[in-house]
Write a protein that holds these residues in place. Structure first.
Motif, PDB file in Angstrom:
ATOM      1  N   LEU A 161       0.829  -1.203   0.000  1.00  0.00           N
ATOM      2  CA  LEU A 161       0.000   0.000   0.000  1.00  0.00           C
ATOM      3  C   LEU A 161       0.863   1.252   0.000  1.00  0.00           C
ATOM      4  N   GLU A 162       1.973   1.215   0.728  1.00  0.00           N
ATOM      5  CA  GLU A 162       2.889   2.356   0.773  1.00  0.00           C
ATOM      6  C   GLU A 162       3.560   2.555  -0.587  1.00  0.00           C
ATOM      7  N   LEU A 163       3.905   1.459  -1.266  1.00  0.00           N
ATOM      8  CA  LEU A 163       4.498   1.549  -2.606  1.00  0.00           C
ATOM      9  C   LEU A 163       3.521   2.222  -3.567  1.00  0.00           C
ATOM     10  N   ILE A 164       2.251   1.816  -3.499  1.00  0.00           N
ATOM     11  CA  ILE A 164       1.226   2.393  -4.368  1.00  0.00           C
ATOM     12  C   ILE A 164       1.008   3.870  -4.032  1.00  0.00           C
ATOM     13  N   ARG A 165       0.999   4.216  -2.743  1.00  0.00           N
ATOM     14  CA  ARG A 165       0.819   5.611  -2.328  1.00  0.00           C
ATOM     15  C   ARG A 165       1.933   6.501  -2.893  1.00  0.00           C
ATOM     16  N   THR A 166       3.163   5.990  -2.836  1.00  0.00           N
ATOM     17  CA  THR A 166       4.304   6.752  -3.346  1.00  0.00           C
ATOM     18  C   THR A 166       4.189   6.970  -4.852  1.00  0.00           C
ATOM     19  N   LYS A 167       3.763   5.942  -5.565  1.00  0.00           N
ATOM     20  CA  LYS A 167       3.596   6.060  -7.011  1.00  0.00           C
ATOM     21  C   LYS A 167       2.530   7.091  -7.357  1.00  0.00           C
ATOM     22  N   MET A 168       1.410   7.057  -6.636  1.00  0.00           N
ATOM     23  CA  MET A 168       0.318   7.987  -6.896  1.00  0.00           C
ATOM     24  C   MET A 168       0.766   9.427  -6.641  1.00  0.00           C
ATOM     25  N   GLN A 169       1.552   9.624  -5.597  1.00  0.00           N
ATOM     26  CA  GLN A 169       2.000  10.970  -5.246  1.00  0.00           C
ATOM     27  C   GLN A 169       3.035  11.496  -6.242  1.00  0.00           C
ATOM     28  N   SER A 170       3.911  10.601  -6.716  1.00  0.00           N
ATOM     29  CA  SER A 170       5.026  11.043  -7.546  1.00  0.00           C
ATOM     30  C   SER A 170       4.617  11.375  -8.974  1.00  0.00           C
ATOM     31  N   LYS A 171       3.676  10.637  -9.517  1.00  0.00           N
ATOM     32  CA  LYS A 171       3.314  10.837 -10.923  1.00  0.00           C
ATOM     33  C   LYS A 171       1.843  11.198 -11.118  1.00  0.00           C
ATOM     34  N   LYS A 172       1.140  11.469 -10.011  1.00  0.00           N
ATOM     35  CA  LYS A 172      -0.270  11.850 -10.088  1.00  0.00           C
ATOM     36  C   LYS A 172      -1.084  10.806 -10.853  1.00  0.00           C
ATOM     37  N   PHE A 173      -0.843   9.548 -10.545  1.00  0.00           N
ATOM     38  CA  PHE A 173      -1.577   8.472 -11.203  1.00  0.00           C
ATOM     39  C   PHE A 173      -3.055   8.511 -10.809  1.00  0.00           C
ATOM     40  N   SER A 174      -3.911   8.163 -11.754  1.00  0.00           N
ATOM     41  CA  SER A 174      -5.312   7.930 -11.429  1.00  0.00           C
ATOM     42  C   SER A 174      -5.427   6.506 -10.891  1.00  0.00           C
ATOM     43  N   TYR A 175      -6.589   6.170 -10.349  1.00  0.00           N
ATOM     44  CA  TYR A 175      -6.762   4.816  -9.819  1.00  0.00           C
ATOM     45  C   TYR A 175      -6.654   3.772 -10.928  1.00  0.00           C
ATOM     46  N   LYS A 176      -7.104   4.127 -12.144  1.00  0.00           N
ATOM     47  CA  LYS A 176      -6.994   3.209 -13.278  1.00  0.00           C
ATOM     48  C   LYS A 176      -5.530   2.971 -13.623  1.00  0.00           C
ATOM     49  N   GLU A 177      -4.733   4.059 -13.608  1.00  0.00           N
ATOM     50  CA  GLU A 177      -3.305   3.934 -13.912  1.00  0.00           C
ATOM     51  C   GLU A 177      -2.571   3.153 -12.825  1.00  0.00           C
ATOM     52  N   VAL A 178      -3.003   3.317 -11.588  1.00  0.00           N
ATOM     53  CA  VAL A 178      -2.408   2.545 -10.496  1.00  0.00           C
ATOM     54  C   VAL A 178      -2.672   1.061 -10.702  1.00  0.00           C
ATOM     55  N   HIS A 179      -3.888   0.733 -11.096  1.00  0.00           N
ATOM     56  CA  HIS A 179      -4.230  -0.667 -11.363  1.00  0.00           C
ATOM     57  C   HIS A 179      -3.369  -1.224 -12.485  1.00  0.00           C
ATOM     58  N   GLN A 180      -3.154  -0.415 -13.539  1.00  0.00           N
ATOM     59  CA  GLN A 180      -2.311  -0.850 -14.646  1.00  0.00           C
ATOM     60  C   GLN A 180      -0.864  -1.037 -14.198  1.00  0.00           C
ATOM     61  N   PHE A 181      -0.384  -0.119 -13.333  1.00  0.00           N
ATOM     62  CA  PHE A 181       0.987  -0.218 -12.811  1.00  0.00           C
ATOM     63  C   PHE A 181       1.169  -1.501 -12.007  1.00  0.00           C
ATOM     64  N   VAL A 182       0.204  -1.794 -11.133  1.00  0.00           N
ATOM     65  CA  VAL A 182       0.282  -3.003 -10.306  1.00  0.00           C
ATOM     66  C   VAL A 182       0.239  -4.253 -11.181  1.00  0.00           C
ATOM     67  N   SER A 183      -0.671  -4.252 -12.152  1.00  0.00           N
ATOM     68  CA  SER A 183      -0.796  -5.412 -13.054  1.00  0.00           C
ATOM     69  C   SER A 183       0.487  -5.654 -13.834  1.00  0.00           C
ATOM     70  N   LYS A 184       1.102  -4.557 -14.328  1.00  0.00           N
ATOM     71  CA  LYS A 184       2.341  -4.683 -15.093  1.00  0.00           C
ATOM     72  C   LYS A 184       3.476  -5.183 -14.218  1.00  0.00           C
ATOM     73  N   ALA A 185       3.578  -4.633 -12.989  1.00  0.00           N
ATOM     74  CA  ALA A 185       4.644  -5.045 -12.070  1.00  0.00           C
ATOM     75  C   ALA A 185       4.513  -6.522 -11.724  1.00  0.00           C
ATOM     76  N   VAL A 186       3.289  -6.968 -11.483  1.00  0.00           N
ATOM     77  CA  VAL A 186       3.062  -8.369 -11.114  1.00  0.00           C
ATOM     78  C   VAL A 186       3.353  -9.298 -12.286  1.00  0.00           C
ATOM     79  N   SER A 187       2.945  -8.882 -13.506  1.00  0.00           N
ATOM     80  CA  SER A 187       3.176  -9.741 -14.685  1.00  0.00           C
ATOM     81  C   SER A 187       4.661  -9.854 -15.022  1.00  0.00           C
ATOM     82  N   GLN A 188       5.423  -8.780 -14.779  1.00  0.00           N
ATOM     83  CA  GLN A 188       6.850  -8.778 -15.111  1.00  0.00           C
ATOM     84  C   GLN A 188       7.707  -9.446 -14.030  1.00  0.00           C
TER      85      GLN A 188
END
Length: 304
Positions: A161-188
């Motif tokens: 959750l802290e990793l996701i919070r940092t990503k959202m703060q640093s690049k102003k991700f939307s919740y959809k983009e956060v979901h895409q980031f998590v999905s990509k990180a998990v798949s890779q």
């Protein structure tokens, strides 16, 4: 009243434990945050926080990796000031910006810190009660085991959750983009990629928790015996906590320094899209600090 025949206090329910730990977390943040806000403002004064640079923000409960944004002096940590020290900064910020500025940046961090604190303290109390029912009231290892398991669980739950919070703060991700980031990180890299920075946090927090609770319970019991009391007073609890926390903090400071360096280095590599070197392990970072600054480098405290 004879201690052996005293009537035990009513059992505290898990809900009451959660409410108590939540209240304690909020009070701790309100008291401790101003000191860290002043520290960050002093750091920003001596070394400009440029876009993309990260710094650690502590609300008294947890350390949070924050990333500088664009916007001139609009961000609270970029506001201009000419401070001569901690007290001078406190007075000038209060007078020119209002006392509420001393709690700048607090609300977003509480989203992580309060749940982590509730999980930690409630788990500790429940584990302690369970272990005492199985091993007996006087088993001295109970605080160590309960402290280790409670902290291990809290860190493991909060890290993604802290990793996701940092990503959202640093690049102003939307919740959809956060979901895409998590999905990509998990798949890779698999699910383990969501726990980057977990190991140095565990190496700091778990030993701290074990030492803190063991010393706290032992000191509390000793002070009660010396005072002829069955139940500890506020001052006994306060003294036991302060001494135990001080000892544990000094012993685990090297891991705190390593954790800070690893968090900031990981972020810098990721933000510049550089491959993370294999020399980023906790032990390698510790060896590098010793080689550069000697053993004393592990006890220099944290830099933002």
């Amino acid at each position: 009243m004879d201690p052996e025949v005293a009537v035990p206090a009513d059992k505290v329910t898990p809900l009451q434990q959660m409410v108590a730990s939540c209240t304690g977390a909020l009070l701790t943040s309100l008291i401790m945050t101003p000191m860290d806000v002043i520290k960050i403002r002093l750091q920003a004064q001596s070394s400009q926080f440029t876009k993309g640079k990260c710094f650690l923000y502590s609300n008294g409960l947890m350390d949070h990796l924050c990333v500088c944004e664009e916007g001139g002096s609009k961000a609270w940590y970029k506001k201009p000031g000419c401070f001569q020290g901690t007290l001078d900064a406190f007075l000038k910020i209060t007078r020119s910006e209002g006392i509420s500025s001393l709690w700048s940046g607090l609300p977003p961090t509480l989203v992580m810190a309060v749940p982590a604190t509730v999980i930690y303290f409630t788990s500790y109390d429940q584990l302690t009660a369970f272990l005492k029912s199985k091993l007996g009231e006087n088993e001295t290892r109970i605080p160590i085991v309960a402290g280790i398991l409670a902290r291990f669980g809290a860190v493991t739950v909060i890290s993604p959750l802290e990793l996701i919070r940092t990503k959202m703060q640093s690049k102003k991700f939307s919740y959809k983009e956060v979901h895409q980031f998590v999905s990509k990180a998990v798949s890779q890299d698999g699910w383990i990629s969501l726990w980057k920075g977990w190991s140095p946090t565990v190496l700091r927090d778990v030993p701290f928790s074990a030492m803190y609770w063991y010393n706290y319970e032992a000191l509390k019991k000793w002070l009660c015996e010396k005072s002829g009391l069955y139940e500890p007073t506020f001052m006994i609890n306060f003294t036991s906590g302060a001494l135990s926390g001080s000892v544990a903090a000094v012993v685990t400071l090297p891991f705190d320094v390593v954790k800070t360096q690893k968090q900031t280095q990981l972020w810098m590599y990721e933000s510049h899209k550089m491959s993370i070197p294999s020399s980023m392990s906790t032990w390698v970072i510790m060896k590098n600090i010793i080689a550069k600054n000697g053993v004393s480098g592990l006890f220099t405290g944290k830099e933002g």
